[in-house]
Every structure is written in C-alpha cells, then in structure tokens.
Scaffold this motif. Structure first.
Motif, mmCIF file in Angstrom:
data_model
loop_
_atom_site.group_PDB
_atom_site.id
_atom_site.type_symbol
_atom_site.label_atom_id
_atom_site.label_comp_id
_atom_site.label_asym_id
_atom_site.label_seq_id
_atom_site.Cartn_x
_atom_site.Cartn_y
_atom_site.Cartn_z
ATOM 1 N N VAL A 57 0.848 -1.184 0.000
ATOM 2 C CA VAL A 57 0.000 0.000 0.000
ATOM 3 C C VAL A 57 0.888 1.241 0.000
ATOM 4 O O VAL A 57 1.801 1.363 0.812
ATOM 5 N N ILE A 58 0.617 2.124 -0.929
ATOM 6 C CA ILE A 58 1.383 3.360 -1.051
ATOM 7 C C ILE A 58 0.421 4.529 -0.906
ATOM 8 O O ILE A 58 -0.665 4.529 -1.474
ATOM 9 N N LYS A 59 0.834 5.531 -0.157
ATOM 10 C CA LYS A 59 -0.008 6.704 0.053
ATOM 11 C C LYS A 59 -0.087 7.528 -1.224
ATOM 12 O O LYS A 59 0.921 7.849 -1.841
ATOM 13 N N THR A 60 -1.322 7.822 -1.628
ATOM 14 C CA THR A 60 -1.542 8.703 -2.771
ATOM 15 C C THR A 60 -2.382 9.879 -2.298
ATOM 16 O O THR A 60 -3.350 9.700 -1.572
ATOM 17 N N LYS A 61 -1.999 11.042 -2.696
ATOM 18 C CA LYS A 61 -2.657 12.281 -2.258
ATOM 19 C C LYS A 61 -2.721 12.308 -0.741
ATOM 20 O O LYS A 61 -1.713 12.433 -0.086
ATOM 21 N N ASN A 62 -3.916 12.171 -0.175
ATOM 22 C CA ASN A 62 -4.064 12.286 1.272
ATOM 23 C C ASN A 62 -4.404 10.976 1.961
ATOM 24 O O ASN A 62 -4.680 10.963 3.147
ATOM 25 N N ASP A 63 -4.429 9.857 1.216
ATOM 26 C CA ASP A 63 -4.885 8.625 1.834
ATOM 27 C C ASP A 63 -4.178 7.412 1.232
ATOM 28 O O ASP A 63 -3.556 7.500 0.183
ATOM 29 N N PHE A 64 -4.298 6.284 1.933
ATOM 30 C CA PHE A 64 -3.729 5.026 1.480
ATOM 31 C C PHE A 64 -4.770 4.177 0.760
ATOM 32 O O PHE A 64 -4.429 3.325 -0.032
ATOM 33 N N LEU A 65 -6.021 4.377 1.089
ATOM 34 C CA LEU A 65 -7.075 3.457 0.683
ATOM 35 C C LEU A 65 -7.798 3.937 -0.567
ATOM 36 O O LEU A 65 -8.361 5.018 -0.586
ATOM 37 N N ASN A 66 -7.797 3.105 -1.609
ATOM 38 C CA ASN A 66 -8.575 3.424 -2.804
ATOM 39 C C ASN A 66 -9.880 2.618 -2.762
ATOM 40 O O ASN A 66 -10.073 1.769 -1.899
#
Length: 164
Positions: A57-66
């Motif tokens: 899991v990689i942080k994108t923008k402000n969150d980890f969860l897609n």
C-alpha cells in the motif's frame, strides 16, 4: 472466513502468503513493487479460510485506501497487517492502521523479518492487541500463527463462539 494481507511495500506480505497457503506461484524479490496483482488461495490445511495477497500500500494524495481496496476490506473478516521488524519508523503504518480502524475491521499485526526471533519491538504506538513475530526467510514464529488460525477452524464448527 477471509483474511487480507496488507502492509507497506517490501515487508514480506507475499512471502507470508506463500508460506501460509503453501503457494509458491507469487514472485518475491527484494525490489519494491514486485507484487502487482491480487491473489487468493485457501489457508494451508484449512480450505474454509481464504487468504488474499495484495501489493504494498502506497499513500496517494491524502490517503492510502482506494475504492477497490476498501471494497475488498469490507469483504474480509480480518486484516493481517505486516510490518518490517528492522524498520525504525512506523508512522505510515500507524496512519494506515488508523484509516483501517475507521472501516471497523479486525487487525492482526504480523511483525516479519524478526530473524533472531527476539520479539522485542515496542509497538504500542500501533495500538494492536494481537501481535505475531515471524521470520519468513527463516520460517520462525509460524507455530503461534498457525495455532491462531486453528482457532478459526474450531470456530467454524461452533459458529456461536468468538475468537479473541
């Protein structure tokens, strides 16, 4: 019963998956990002338990969860959250675990790469009760983890019982 293996890249999620499912189809490598696909197999010696392997899991923008990950998390009973014993910084892990808590899922902490099986990390900052120390490369610590899974085998026979 469904378990989802989750954690940051290169902490040993796929190695754990391969060991507990007796599945060696998933590639493991020291390079970050080797696992790109999602896989599911039954737990070794317990076909009633499904285990899902995920990429890191990689942080994108402000969150980890897609959205796809949230959907899968909502379909599992437990998350096996894997961290690297050798790491000195668990701030991203803490942030992701806190995001997971908001989804009301049960989380089990797996501390991988404890190659000398010291079990001496202070991980209270992560706030998790169930912690298992393992070493995938040396196959240490798996007896306790398999015994934990065996409780679910018994629980499937006695569905009114709860597991702590």
């Amino acid at each position: 019963m469904n378990f989802l293996i989750l954690g940051m890249p290169n902490v040993g999620k796929t190695s754990l998956y391969n060991i507990i499912t007796n599945n060696n189809q998933n590639i493991i490598h020291k390079s970050i990002g080797t696992t790109r696909d999602w896989h599911v197999s039954p737990l070794l010696n317990n076909s009633n338990i499904k285990v899902y392997d995920t990429p890191g899991v990689i942080k994108t923008k402000n969150d980890f969860l897609n959205k796809n990950l949230i959907k899968l998390i909502n379909d599992v009973d437990y998350i096996l959250y894997v961290i690297d014993y050798k790491s000195d910084n668990y701030l991203n892990d803490k942030e992701l675990i806190n995001s997971l808590r908001k989804l009301n899922t049960k989380i089990i902490l797996i501390v991988n790469k404890d190659d000398n099986h010291k079990q001496d990390k202070n991980l209270k900052l992560l706030g998790l009760k169930n912690i298992f120390y393992i070493s995938c490369s040396h196959k240490l610590g798996f007896d306790d983890l398999i015994n934990f899974f065996d409780k679910f085998k018994i629980n499937n026979e006695h569905k009114n019982e709860t597991i702590n």
